[in-house]
Design an enzyme around this catalytic site. Structure first.
Site, PDB file in Angstrom:
ATOM      1  N   ASP A  35     -30.203 -17.568  31.239  1.00 52.60           N
ATOM      2  CA  ASP A  35     -30.946 -18.825  31.295  1.00 52.60           C
ATOM      3  C   ASP A  35     -30.194 -19.949  30.581  1.00 52.60           C
ATOM      4  O   ASP A  35     -29.431 -19.706  29.646  1.00 52.60           O
ATOM      5  CB  ASP A  35     -32.305 -18.674  30.602  1.00 52.60           C
ATOM      6  N   ASP A  36     -30.456 -21.169  31.026  1.00 50.43           N
ATOM      7  CA  ASP A  36     -30.152 -22.417  30.306  1.00 50.43           C
ATOM      8  C   ASP A  36     -28.780 -23.017  30.565  1.00 50.43           C
ATOM      9  O   ASP A  36     -28.486 -24.102  30.055  1.00 50.43           O
ATOM     10  CB  ASP A  36     -30.325 -22.269  28.784  1.00 50.43           C
ATOM     11  N   HIS A  86     -34.563 -23.455  36.770  1.00 44.15           N
ATOM     12  CA  HIS A  86     -35.122 -23.347  35.412  1.00 44.15           C
ATOM     13  C   HIS A  86     -35.641 -24.711  34.945  1.00 44.15           C
ATOM     14  O   HIS A  86     -35.641 -24.993  33.755  1.00 44.15           O
ATOM     15  CB  HIS A  86     -34.047 -22.806  34.468  1.00 44.15           C
ATOM     16  N   HIS A  90     -35.925 -28.449  31.175  1.00 43.21           N
ATOM     17  CA  HIS A  90     -36.356 -27.301  30.359  1.00 43.21           C
ATOM     18  C   HIS A  90     -37.773 -27.537  29.821  1.00 43.21           C
ATOM     19  O   HIS A  90     -38.035 -27.447  28.618  1.00 43.21           O
ATOM     20  CB  HIS A  90     -35.375 -27.035  29.214  1.00 43.21           C
ATOM     21  N   HIS A 179     -29.005 -15.529  27.552  1.00 36.33           N
ATOM     22  CA  HIS A 179     -28.835 -16.980  27.693  1.00 36.33           C
ATOM     23  C   HIS A 179     -27.353 -17.339  27.607  1.00 36.33           C
ATOM     24  O   HIS A 179     -26.676 -16.926  26.660  1.00 36.33           O
ATOM     25  CB  HIS A 179     -29.586 -17.728  26.585  1.00 36.33           C
TER      26      HIS A 179
END
Length: 213
Positions: A35-36, A86, A90, A179
């Site tokens: 993620d991210d 995503h 955020h 991540h």
């Protein structure tokens, strides 16, 4: 003290059956997710590490990071990994109005679809209101949650604890959260190669998430 469990309890999975928590299989298959990103300082390292083990994964990208680093985003796709949405900023769904949340998702979707068709979505923090989720599902999105959290972003846990979170809880079909972010870099760089080596030695393969319509 962690409130969120490392392993998602079965009762939670049953409470939210429209979300995908794992992918049941009799095969020795694990689904790594990141993620991210994309993040210049860590995403390329992640891609190179995965490649050493012929591992595929799914990257849930933040829209603003796709815009900042389109070359890295393209590298993820070129390496044969799946892309997931995503949100653009955020967003924490519990603190965001429905339309603002949906618009943020769609802004990222327009960036993703310039390169890859994907309707995979993971809510940041795992926090999403039922009305937000229902609308996304009606639009064809698959909401991908997780079976195992590495807690790689948590600066209060050690590298060894991050690794143990994954090794102690993963089973066939597990969706694991890492991540590719600066905050998670130290734990990720310690744990990921060891996870890949451990499960490769046990005969597991690492696949990207592909959910049929």
């Amino acid at each position: 003290m962690k409130i969120t469990p490392t392993k998602t309890p079965l009762v939670i999975k049953k409470m939210f059956p429209n979300y995908i928590w794992d992918i049941p299989t009799e095969q020795k298959t694990i689904y790594l997710t990141f993620d991210d990103g994309p993040t210049p300082e860590i995403t390329h390292w992640t891609l190179n590490t995965l490649k050493q083990y012929n591992a595929k994964a799914t990257f849930f990208c933040i829209g603003r990071n796709i815009e900042k680093h389109p070359d890295i985003f393209q590298d993820i796709i070129n390496e044969g990994h799946s892309i997931g949405n995503h949100t653009y900023n955020h967003l924490k769904g519990w603190k965001t109005q429905k339309q603002e949340y949906i618009d943020d998702v769609l802004k990222t979707q327009s960036l993703i679809e310039q390169q890859q068709t994907s309707k995979l979505f993971r809510p940041p923090y795992g926090k999403i209101k039922p009305k937000q989720a229902n609308e996304l599902i009606q639009m064809g999105y698959k909401i991908i949650m997780w079976d195992v959290l590495s807690f790689d972003w948590d600066a209060t846990i050690s590298n060894a604890a991050c690794l143990e979170n994954v090794i102690s809880k993963t089973k066939k079909g597990s969706i694991i959260v890492f991540h590719d972010s600066l905050k998670a870099a130290s734990n990720l760089q310690y744990a990921l190669p060891k996870v890949l080596e451990h499960y490769s030695n046990l005969g597991f393969s690492f696949k990207n998430i592909v959910i049929p319509d």
